[in-house]
Design a protein around this motif. Structure first.
Motif, PDB file in Angstrom:
ATOM      1  N   UNK A  89       0.847  -1.199   0.000  1.00  0.00           N
ATOM      2  CA  UNK A  89       0.000   0.000   0.000  1.00  0.00           C
ATOM      3  C   UNK A  89       0.882   1.249   0.000  1.00  0.00           C
ATOM      4  N   UNK A  90       1.908   1.243   0.827  1.00  0.00           N
ATOM      5  CA  UNK A  90       2.809   2.395   0.904  1.00  0.00           C
ATOM      6  C   UNK A  90       3.533   2.619  -0.430  1.00  0.00           C
ATOM      7  N   UNK A  91       3.918   1.527  -1.073  1.00  0.00           N
ATOM      8  CA  UNK A  91       4.588   1.618  -2.380  1.00  0.00           C
ATOM      9  C   UNK A  91       3.712   2.319  -3.404  1.00  0.00           C
ATOM     10  N   UNK A  92       2.392   2.099  -3.286  1.00  0.00           N
ATOM     11  CA  UNK A  92       1.445   2.724  -4.222  1.00  0.00           C
ATOM     12  C   UNK A  92       0.982   4.094  -3.749  1.00  0.00           C
ATOM     13  N   UNK A  93       1.534   4.573  -2.632  1.00  0.00           N
ATOM     14  CA  UNK A  93       1.167   5.894  -2.125  1.00  0.00           C
ATOM     15  C   UNK A  93      -0.175   5.927  -1.419  1.00  0.00           C
ATOM     16  N   UNK A  94      -0.631   4.774  -0.933  1.00  0.00           N
ATOM     17  CA  UNK A  94      -1.915   4.694  -0.219  1.00  0.00           C
ATOM     18  C   UNK A  94      -1.622   4.765   1.275  1.00  0.00           C
ATOM     19  N   UNK A  95      -2.082   5.819   1.914  1.00  0.00           N
ATOM     20  CA  UNK A  95      -1.716   6.057   3.315  1.00  0.00           C
ATOM     21  C   UNK A  95      -2.655   5.401   4.314  1.00  0.00           C
ATOM     22  N   UNK A  96      -3.885   5.082   3.886  1.00  0.00           N
ATOM     23  CA  UNK A  96      -4.832   4.448   4.792  1.00  0.00           C
ATOM     24  C   UNK A  96      -5.808   3.596   3.989  1.00  0.00           C
ATOM     25  N   UNK A  97      -6.392   2.586   4.607  1.00  0.00           N
ATOM     26  CA  UNK A  97      -7.334   1.733   3.886  1.00  0.00           C
ATOM     27  C   UNK A  97      -8.548   2.518   3.405  1.00  0.00           C
ATOM     28  N   UNK A  98      -9.141   2.129   2.294  1.00  0.00           N
ATOM     29  CA  UNK A  98     -10.301   2.846   1.755  1.00  0.00           C
ATOM     30  C   UNK A  98     -11.548   2.639   2.610  1.00  0.00           C
TER      31      UNK A  98
END
Length: 428
Positions: A161-170
């Motif tokens: 998730x961090x690799x894709x720039x996602x900081x928190x779950x949807x």
């Protein structure tokens, strides 16, 4: 739950046939000593730690009861369902067998294959939580004792998730689809799926139907057998919207769940960012792959904007042990032994199952399982797996039709129509 496509012949157990004489309690020989009894125990806990815990329980029980031999059959999920269906269709049932309850168990009860244990569990029934018992009780009677309860949700890889720039779950379905796109853009496979086994795919349609239509829609469909209503169609259309993003691993159509190249291993080896799976997922990821350790996280299925369902409504189930109609008294005694608090709490502490007994909550040590347990504790509603809640033929068509939507072999309209046709046919 759940899984390795091989029959495991447990070394601790001796071959023999199930006892065909019904008995309310342990049998006695003519000499007054306990008569020799053999009973069958079928379950599907093929992964650690529960696989070893169950083998240990059988050894312990036989050591305490030298006259008893437990003949164990352990099968992966799909093989278990298939073999149990074949046996029950022949008019028999194993002495002790794993069940998810719901419509499948009710059909077995109606066929006279399952023992009503209501009068024999009065000494222990008060120790179970009502939620854990609910799937195994019909018309005020009890037909199984629960061994696990849980819910399906998204298990995710924090590092990916961090690799894709996602900081928190949807938190919403739209955000979830956006995150799928972000993961793909980052070169990450968004979702692992066992397309071959079909039941994991039905989780998506079931949850979307819950979030869009609300639990009452699913309850109404169980009564009127109509899945063509707009909310069910909308759920199928969202399954297609997800599938159109091609979010699954290469070869997912032929992938099993717990094999070394299956869904759990894909997730456990860090080759996909998410899987939608039940509370057993971490142990199967570790058994089939390497496991993610601290990189593993959990979040509930997102809300659908404008939907009637609450994000706090949970979907899932647990597991219980039922008894065949002709099971000997020793078989019931063993199920009580299996679910006695000290024994069951050992499985909870090991992360194999979640609490089904009152006061067991402190035994949950795994932080992710604690999240699941807390989510269950605060759930505003609960829906059993659709392939267990509805009659077997309907559940199978749900699995098949959703798989065909995912694979592009059926349109959403065709899928809800085929499910409805089977449901109406079964109700006649």
């Amino acid at each position: 739950m759940k899984r390795s496509v091989v029959l495991i012949a447990a070394a601790v157990l001796l071959a023999g046939c199930g006892n065909s004489g019904e008995a309310a309690g342990p049998q006695q020989s003519q000499a007054g000593s306990p008569a020799k009894v053999t009973f069958e125990w079928w379950h599907l806990s093929t992964t650690e730690p529960l696989k070893s815990i169950y083998a240990k329980r059988a050894k312990e029980y036989m050591a305490e009861h030298p006259n008893v031999t437990i003949k164990m059959t352990v099968l992966e999920n799909d093989a278990y369902k298939s073999k149990l269906t074949t046996v029950t269709q022949s008019g028999k049932a194993p002495d002790v067998f794993a069940t998810w309850g719901g419509g499948v168990l009710k059909q077995q009860i109606d066929a006279g294959l399952v023992k009503d244990v209501t009068g024999d569990v009065g000494d222990v029934i008060g120790g179970f939580t009502p939620a854990a018992l609910s799937a195994y009780q019909f018309d005020g009677k009890t037909y199984a004792l629960p061994t696990d309860i849980g819910m399906v949700g998204f298990w995710y890889n924090k590092k990916l998730f961090a690799k894709a720039g996602i900081s928190e779950p949807p938190a919403t379905w739209s955000a979830f689809l956006d995150d799928v796109r972000k993961l793909k853009s980052a070169g990450v496979t968004p979702i692992a799926l066992a397309g071959k086994e079909k039941w994991p795919g039905h989780y998506y349609w079931a949850y979307l139907a819950m979030r869009i239509g609300g639990l009452p829609a699913l309850q109404q469909a169980a009564a009127d057998h109509d899945f063509t209503k707009p909310d069910f169609l909308a759920a199928a259309q969202q399954v297609k919207a997800l599938a159109d993003l091609q979010p699954f691993q290469n070869g997912f159509k032929g992938a099993a769940y717990s094999t070394p190249d299956g869904q759990a291993a894909t997730m456990g080896d860090g080759k996909a960012a998410m899987e939608l799976m039940g509370q057993w997922a971490p142990s199967v990821q570790k058994d089939a792959g390497k496991g993610l350790g601290d990189d593993l996280g959990f979040f509930p299925f997102p809300a659908v904007e404008g939907g009637k369902g609450a994000v706090t409504d949970a979907f899932g189930g647990g597991g219980g042990m039922a008894l065949g109609a002709q099971a000997p008294g020793e078989a019931l005694d063993f199920v009580k032994f299996l679910t006695e608090k000290t024994n069951h709490s050992e499985a909870v502490t090991a992360g194999a199952v979640l609490p089904v007994l009152k006061g067991e909550e402190s035994a949950v040590k795994d932080p992710n399982l604690k999240v699941v347990a807390d989510a269950l504790a605060s759930a505003t509603g609960f829906q059993l797996f659709l392939d267990q809640a509805y009659p077997p033929a309907v559940g199978q068509e749900v699995n098949d039709a959703v798989a065909q939507v995912i694979n592009g072999a059926k349109t959403p309209e065709q899928a809800v129509q085929s499910i409805t046709e089977v449901a109406k046919s079964e109700s006649e």
